[in-house]
Write a protein that holds these residues in place. Structure first.
Motif, PDB file in Angstrom:
ATOM      1  N   ASP A  33       0.658  -1.378  -0.022  1.00  0.00           N
ATOM      2  CA  ASP A  33       0.048  -0.387  -0.116  1.00  0.00           C
ATOM      3  C   ASP A  33       0.850   1.218   0.319  1.00  0.00           C
ATOM      4  N   THR A  34       1.829   1.468   0.813  1.00  0.00           N
ATOM      5  CA  THR A  34       2.689   2.410   0.915  1.00  0.00           C
ATOM      6  C   THR A  34       3.426   2.418  -0.511  1.00  0.00           C
ATOM      7  N   VAL A  35       3.969   1.615  -1.081  1.00  0.00           N
ATOM      8  CA  VAL A  35       4.603   1.409  -2.385  1.00  0.00           C
ATOM      9  C   VAL A  35       3.739   2.270  -3.350  1.00  0.00           C
ATOM     10  N   ASP A  36       2.407   1.688  -2.866  1.00  0.00           N
ATOM     11  CA  ASP A  36       1.223   1.751  -4.373  1.00  0.00           C
ATOM     12  C   ASP A  36       1.212   3.784  -4.303  1.00  0.00           C
ATOM     13  N   ALA A  37       0.757   4.007  -3.333  1.00  0.00           N
ATOM     14  CA  ALA A  37       0.804   5.429  -2.257  1.00  0.00           C
ATOM     15  C   ALA A  37       1.517   6.260  -2.696  1.00  0.00           C
ATOM     16  N   LEU A  38       3.120   6.029  -2.489  1.00  0.00           N
ATOM     17  CA  LEU A  38       4.323   6.841  -2.798  1.00  0.00           C
ATOM     18  C   LEU A  38       3.795   6.734  -3.990  1.00  0.00           C
ATOM     19  N   GLU A  39       3.967   5.665  -5.069  1.00  0.00           N
ATOM     20  CA  GLU A  39       4.129   5.965  -6.794  1.00  0.00           C
ATOM     21  C   GLU A  39       3.114   6.828  -7.052  1.00  0.00           C
ATOM     22  N   SER A  74      13.086   3.342  -1.255  1.00  0.00           N
ATOM     23  CA  SER A  74      13.839   2.802  -1.726  1.00  0.00           C
ATOM     24  C   SER A  74      12.836   1.557  -2.727  1.00  0.00           C
ATOM     25  N   ALA A  75      12.140   0.670  -2.374  1.00  0.00           N
ATOM     26  CA  ALA A  75      11.502   0.134  -3.748  1.00  0.00           C
ATOM     27  C   ALA A  75      11.298   0.333  -4.573  1.00  0.00           C
ATOM     28  N   ILE A  76      10.483   1.629  -4.785  1.00  0.00           N
ATOM     29  CA  ILE A  76      10.737   2.210  -5.970  1.00  0.00           C
ATOM     30  C   ILE A  76      11.738   2.373  -7.017  1.00  0.00           C
ATOM     31  N   GLY A  77      13.031   2.315  -5.951  1.00  0.00           N
ATOM     32  CA  GLY A  77      14.366   2.472  -6.959  1.00  0.00           C
ATOM     33  C   GLY A  77      14.364   1.114  -7.513  1.00  0.00           C
ATOM     34  N   ALA A  78      14.052   0.170  -6.831  1.00  0.00           N
ATOM     35  CA  ALA A  78      14.626  -0.705  -7.146  1.00  0.00           C
ATOM     36  C   ALA A  78      13.605  -1.031  -7.680  1.00  0.00           C
ATOM     37  N   LYS A  79      12.459  -0.630  -7.728  1.00  0.00           N
ATOM     38  CA  LYS A  79      11.329  -1.326  -9.006  1.00  0.00           C
ATOM     39  C   LYS A  79      12.252  -1.073 -10.230  1.00  0.00           C
ATOM     40  N   TYR A  80      12.282   0.388 -10.400  1.00  0.00           N
ATOM     41  CA  TYR A  80      12.766   0.564 -11.828  1.00  0.00           C
ATOM     42  C   TYR A  80      14.424   0.716 -12.474  1.00  0.00           C
ATOM     43  N   MET A  81      15.422   0.200 -11.424  1.00  0.00           N
ATOM     44  CA  MET A  81      16.246   0.408 -11.522  1.00  0.00           C
ATOM     45  C   MET A  81      17.274  -1.317 -11.137  1.00  0.00           C
ATOM     46  N   ALA A  82      16.464  -1.933 -10.412  1.00  0.00           N
ATOM     47  CA  ALA A  82      17.091  -2.640 -10.532  1.00  0.00           C
ATOM     48  C   ALA A  82      16.362  -3.919 -11.067  1.00  0.00           C
ATOM     49  N   GLU A 131      11.987  -5.226   4.131  1.00  0.00           N
ATOM     50  CA  GLU A 131       9.971  -5.653   3.526  1.00  0.00           C
ATOM     51  C   GLU A 131       9.776  -4.622   2.678  1.00  0.00           C
ATOM     52  N   SER A 132      10.679  -3.423   1.898  1.00  0.00           N
ATOM     53  CA  SER A 132       9.832  -2.921   0.924  1.00  0.00           C
ATOM     54  C   SER A 132      10.962  -3.878   0.070  1.00  0.00           C
ATOM     55  N   PHE A 133      12.162  -4.073   0.104  1.00  0.00           N
ATOM     56  CA  PHE A 133      12.465  -4.469  -1.243  1.00  0.00           C
ATOM     57  C   PHE A 133      11.756  -6.506  -1.983  1.00  0.00           C
ATOM     58  N   ALA A 134      11.238  -7.051  -0.826  1.00  0.00           N
ATOM     59  CA  ALA A 134      10.456  -8.049  -1.171  1.00  0.00           C
ATOM     60  C   ALA A 134       9.099  -7.410  -1.380  1.00  0.00           C
ATOM     61  N   ALA A 135       8.481  -6.708  -1.618  1.00  0.00           N
ATOM     62  CA  ALA A 135       7.007  -6.170  -2.357  1.00  0.00           C
ATOM     63  C   ALA A 135       8.004  -6.000  -3.424  1.00  0.00           C
ATOM     64  N   VAL A 136       9.005  -5.819  -4.136  1.00  0.00           N
ATOM     65  CA  VAL A 136       8.724  -5.190  -5.507  1.00  0.00           C
ATOM     66  C   VAL A 136       9.788  -6.422  -6.149  1.00  0.00           C
ATOM     67  N   ARG A 137      10.589  -7.306  -5.205  1.00  0.00           N
ATOM     68  CA  ARG A 137      11.456  -8.486  -6.430  1.00  0.00           C
ATOM     69  C   ARG A 137      11.048  -9.854  -5.365  1.00  0.00           C
ATOM     70  N   ASN A 138      11.768 -10.812  -5.737  1.00  0.00           N
ATOM     71  CA  ASN A 138      11.650 -11.879  -5.075  1.00  0.00           C
ATOM     72  C   ASN A 138      12.706 -12.647  -4.542  1.00  0.00           C
ATOM     73  N   ILE A 139      13.148 -11.709  -3.407  1.00  0.00           N
ATOM     74  CA  ILE A 139      14.451 -11.392  -2.868  1.00  0.00           C
ATOM     75  C   ILE A 139      15.035 -12.651  -2.634  1.00  0.00           C
TER      76      ILE A 139
END
Length: 193
Positions: free
Chosen positions: A18-24, A131-139, A160-168
């Motif tokens: 929810d936080t990643v989506d709202a911030l994006e 940071s998750a948004i950065g990872a989502k678009y750059m990792a 937790e945020s990286f795990a929300a956007v990648r399969n860590i």
């Protein structure tokens, strides 16, 4: 009617996704000119202890799309501490281990204060989500390993945020304190599998 929401209230309903989506969404509104943001400004005042400084910080922003304005306020005593030869900046409010961050949420249509929110949990989620948004678009899409420098509260929300956007699958953590490193590794292994 204004509500006071504490950390437990926020933790009950707010997920990292929810936080990643709202911030994006907020960043997209900012890019389209539908939102405004003032970065944090800190003022510092010397205290009677020459090793400590009082610091008041605020940041604010709002959006016509969401219809909200918020200001985050924080009150800290700042000092430096050494851990095994490494100097770090520490902060607290009243006493070490306690913090004071508050958010005032306003309705932009009529100016009504809507909520006064303790920001402890929310702040960790927001910083992690950035940071998750950065990872989502750059990792790379197949990124599975995170190198984490530090094992404090922000390291937990970042994992937790990286795990929300990648399969860590693995987190490699550095912390100058072995006990903190081990506690972090155990907690994250249990929480994130």
């Amino acid at each position: 009617m204004t509500w006071f929401l504490n950390n437990d209230d926020i933790a009950e309903v707010l997920t990292m996704q929810d936080t990643v989506d709202a911030l994006e969404q907020a960043y997209q509104e900012l890019a389209r000119g539908e939102a405004v943001c003032r970065p944090r400004i800190d003022i510092q005042i010397p205290t009677s202890d020459p090793a400590k400084t009082y610091q008041w910080g605020t940041m604010e922003g709002g959006s016509s799309g969401s219809g909200y304005f918020a200001i985050r306020m924080k009150s800290d005593v700042v000092y430096e501490r050494e851990y095994g030869g490494t100097r770090t900046q520490e902060k607290y409010c009243v006493q070490p281990g306690r913090f004071c961050g508050l958010i005032l949420l306003i309705d932009v249509e009529n100016g009504e204060p809507l909520a006064f929110i303790n920001d402890g949990f929310l702040q960790h989620m927001r910083v992690g989500a950035d940071s998750a948004i950065g990872a989502k678009y750059m990792a790379r899409e197949d990124a599975e390993v995170v190198a984490m420098i530090g094992s404090g509260g922000m390291a937990r929300s970042h994992a937790e945020s990286f795990a929300a956007v990648r399969n860590i699958k693995r987190i490699q953590v550095y912390s100058p304190t072995k006990a903190n490193r081990d506690a972090y590794a155990s907690e994250m292994a249990e929480k994130l599998g």
